[in-house]
Design an enzyme around this catalytic site. Structure first.
Site, PDB file in Angstrom:
ATOM      1  N   ILE A 191       0.830  -1.201   0.000  1.00 21.34           N
ATOM      2  CA  ILE A 191       0.000   0.000   0.000  1.00 21.34           C
ATOM      3  C   ILE A 191       0.864   1.251   0.000  1.00 21.34           C
ATOM      4  O   ILE A 191       0.594   2.214  -0.724  1.00 21.34           O
ATOM      5  CB  ILE A 191      -0.966  -0.010   1.196  1.00 21.34           C
ATOM      6  CG1 ILE A 191      -2.004  -1.138   1.032  1.00 21.34           C
ATOM      7  CG2 ILE A 191      -1.676   1.330   1.343  1.00 21.34           C
ATOM      8  CD1 ILE A 191      -2.917  -1.321   2.219  1.00 21.34           C
ATOM      9  N   ALA A 248      -3.992   3.276   8.133  1.00 20.82           N
ATOM     10  CA  ALA A 248      -3.498   1.998   8.648  1.00 20.82           C
ATOM     11  C   ALA A 248      -4.337   1.511   9.834  1.00 20.82           C
ATOM     12  O   ALA A 248      -5.298   0.765   9.661  1.00 20.82           O
ATOM     13  CB  ALA A 248      -2.031   2.124   9.026  1.00 20.82           C
ATOM     14  N   ARG A 249      -3.978   1.961  11.036  1.00 20.63           N
ATOM     15  CA  ARG A 249      -4.717   1.598  12.241  1.00 20.63           C
ATOM     16  C   ARG A 249      -4.797   2.827  13.147  1.00 20.63           C
ATOM     17  O   ARG A 249      -3.818   3.563  13.309  1.00 20.63           O
ATOM     18  CB  ARG A 249      -4.038   0.442  12.988  1.00 20.63           C
ATOM     19  CG  ARG A 249      -4.137  -0.904  12.280  1.00 20.63           C
ATOM     20  CD  ARG A 249      -5.555  -1.430  12.284  1.00 20.63           C
ATOM     21  NE  ARG A 249      -5.668  -2.769  11.712  1.00 20.63           N
ATOM     22  CZ  ARG A 249      -5.953  -3.045  10.445  1.00 20.63           C
ATOM     23  NH1 ARG A 249      -6.124  -2.039   9.594  1.00 20.63           N
ATOM     24  NH2 ARG A 249      -6.059  -4.289  10.023  1.00 20.63           N
ATOM     25  N   ASP A 308      -8.893   7.791   8.007  1.00 24.09           N
ATOM     26  CA  ASP A 308      -9.867   6.750   7.683  1.00 24.09           C
ATOM     27  C   ASP A 308     -10.045   5.813   8.861  1.00 24.09           C
ATOM     28  O   ASP A 308     -11.037   5.104   8.956  1.00 24.09           O
ATOM     29  CB  ASP A 308      -9.419   5.958   6.454  1.00 24.09           C
ATOM     30  CG  ASP A 308     -10.430   4.882   6.073  1.00 24.09           C
ATOM     31  OD1 ASP A 308     -11.643   5.180   6.072  1.00 24.09           O
ATOM     32  OD2 ASP A 308     -10.022   3.738   5.781  1.00 24.09           O
ATOM     33  N   GLU A 343     -12.360   2.850  17.524  1.00 22.47           N
ATOM     34  CA  GLU A 343     -13.453   2.434  16.639  1.00 22.47           C
ATOM     35  C   GLU A 343     -14.329   1.395  17.332  1.00 22.47           C
ATOM     36  O   GLU A 343     -13.851   0.643  18.180  1.00 22.47           O
ATOM     37  CB  GLU A 343     -12.883   1.832  15.354  1.00 22.47           C
ATOM     38  CG  GLU A 343     -12.115   2.798  14.496  1.00 22.47           C
ATOM     39  CD  GLU A 343     -11.623   2.146  13.211  1.00 22.47           C
ATOM     40  OE1 GLU A 343     -12.150   1.080  12.831  1.00 22.47           O
ATOM     41  OE2 GLU A 343     -10.704   2.694  12.595  1.00 22.47           O
ATOM     42  N   HIS A 402     -13.598   4.246   8.350  1.00 25.43           N
ATOM     43  CA  HIS A 402     -12.809   3.053   8.017  1.00 25.43           C
ATOM     44  C   HIS A 402     -13.373   2.368   6.771  1.00 25.43           C
ATOM     45  O   HIS A 402     -13.725   1.189   6.789  1.00 25.43           O
ATOM     46  CB  HIS A 402     -12.776   2.073   9.193  1.00 25.43           C
ATOM     47  CG  HIS A 402     -11.585   1.151   9.141  1.00 25.43           C
ATOM     48  ND1 HIS A 402     -11.030   0.586  10.264  1.00 25.43           N
ATOM     49  CD2 HIS A 402     -10.846   0.673   8.101  1.00 25.43           C
ATOM     50  CE1 HIS A 402     -10.014  -0.197   9.929  1.00 25.43           C
ATOM     51  NE2 HIS A 402      -9.882  -0.150   8.610  1.00 25.43           N
ATOM     52  N   GLY A 410     -11.641   2.774   3.666  1.00 27.48           N
ATOM     53  CA  GLY A 410     -10.607   2.778   2.642  1.00 27.48           C
ATOM     54  C   GLY A 410     -10.617   1.520   1.805  1.00 27.48           C
ATOM     55  O   GLY A 410     -10.361   1.544   0.602  1.00 27.48           O
TER      56      GLY A 410
END
Length: 353
Positions: A184, A268-269, A293, A298, A316, A318
């Protein structure tokens, strides 16, 4: 020969537990084939406790040989069911030897525990690369041009958009710092260079000349995260989340911004960033643009983002593209077929002797 054919015919089909969501693509030919090769059981547990009961001796999943989890993990009805943790693994039957799960990341699985139990774990690398990289490109551009604020003004108070006059700028000629030059990260770097005219630097634990060649441009390697933060105008996180990368961007890191501030993008996270520190950095001016994102806690976002239209926040999504679901499905079943045909899966995260 006849005896061998009878033996092969009598060999039972492997039992595979299929966990899926309401967002999934199916390859008709492959799906028809795996239904012939495997005895496929469908996960329909109301909660993880019920799953553990079904795994126990005498339960309906007590003889499974593999688990295949495909589709969009964040979609319902099982988005909150974490099935590959140490706490759940202690209920796995001895017959279970393979777990395949869609997605690039694998932080939701306790790999060390699975390895000790002799269970292969596979992800689906390079299957949602395009979707996530496109999302990153949108967030990068929005972090420079503040399109979220502009859209808010268009829908509510047109004249307020003129406040962007001295704030918005283009990324052309600025430095993009990519943290994590994997599949990515490479795709983001290429898109940013070719589409937005940005320069690129990156930070990995080790320099990766092969990845640099894939970007096909003058890419600068940074020996440390600190070095990258000092020279970048925009930083995009595309690295795995581990205990070592928890809050890798926090108060001290934001202080390293150039004069005029940096922009932060995360695809990513969420827990890679200390969001309280990020919000404060926006107030202080060391961060001047944000695109997220993923989020620290979350599902849902920090309350500080809800009315902050100078930041672009997504739920989230993406990965959310048909190309991702098609890639997930194919690689999940390719792994299952390879394992039961040869004894070894294709995209394993761990290795079993």
């Amino acid at each position: 020969m006849a005896t061998e054919l009878v033996s092969q015919a009598a060999k039972p089909k492997p039992n595979i537990l299929l966990v899926t969501s309401n967002t999934r693509a199916i390859h008709a030919e492959q799906w028809a084939r795996v239904q012939q090769k495997f005895n496929i059981l469908t996960y329909d547990c109301k909660n993880v406790k019920e799953f553990c009961q079904d795994l126990s001796p005498g339960g309906r999943f007590s003889n499974i040989d593999a688990i295949v989890r495909t589709g969009w993990l964040k979609a319902e009805p099982y988005s909150t069911h974490r099935l590959f943790t140490t706490q759940i693994a202690k209920f796995y039957p001895p017959s279970l030897k393979l777990i395949v799960c869609s997605g690039h990341g694998y932080d939701a699985a306790d790999i060390d525990t699975l390895t000790k139990m002799g269970i292969w774990y596979c992800n689906t690398p390079d299957t949602c690369t395009e979707a996530v990289a496109n999302t990153a490109l949108y967030l990068i551009l929005s972090a420079y041009r503040h399109f979220t604020f502009a859209e808010h003004c268009a829908r509510n108070e047109w004249a307020e958009s003129r406040a962007l006059g001295m704030k918005a700028s283009d990324p052309l000629g600025t430095m993009l710092g990519v943290v994590g030059m994997g599949d990515i990260g490479v795709r983001i770097a290429k898109k940013a260079m070719m589409g937005l005219g940005m320069e690129v630097c990156y930070y990995n634990r080790k320099r990766d000349l092969k990845r640099e060649e894939q970007v096909s441009g003058a890419v600068r390697y940074c020996e440390s995260l600190e070095e990258l933060l000092r020279i970048s105008d925009c930083v995009v996180l595309a690295c795995p989340y581990t205990p070592a990368t928890h809050h890798m961007l926090s108060t001290e890191e934001f202080k390293l911004a150039k004069e005029g501030g940096m922009r932060i993008v995360n695809i990513a996270r969420g827990q890679l960033i200390d969001e309280a520190a990020l919000l404060q950095a926006m107030k202080d001016g060391s961060v001047v643009g944000v695109g997220l994102d993923v989020h620290e806690n979350e599902p849902g976002i920090n309350e500080g983002w809800k009315d902050n239209y100078m930041a672009t926040v997504l739920p989230h999504i993406g990965v959310c593209s048909r190309t991702s679901w098609e890639g997930f499905e194919k690689v999940c079943w390719d792994n299952a077929e390879a394992f039961f045909d040869t004894g070894k899966p294709l995209t394993h995260v761990n290795s079993i002797p």
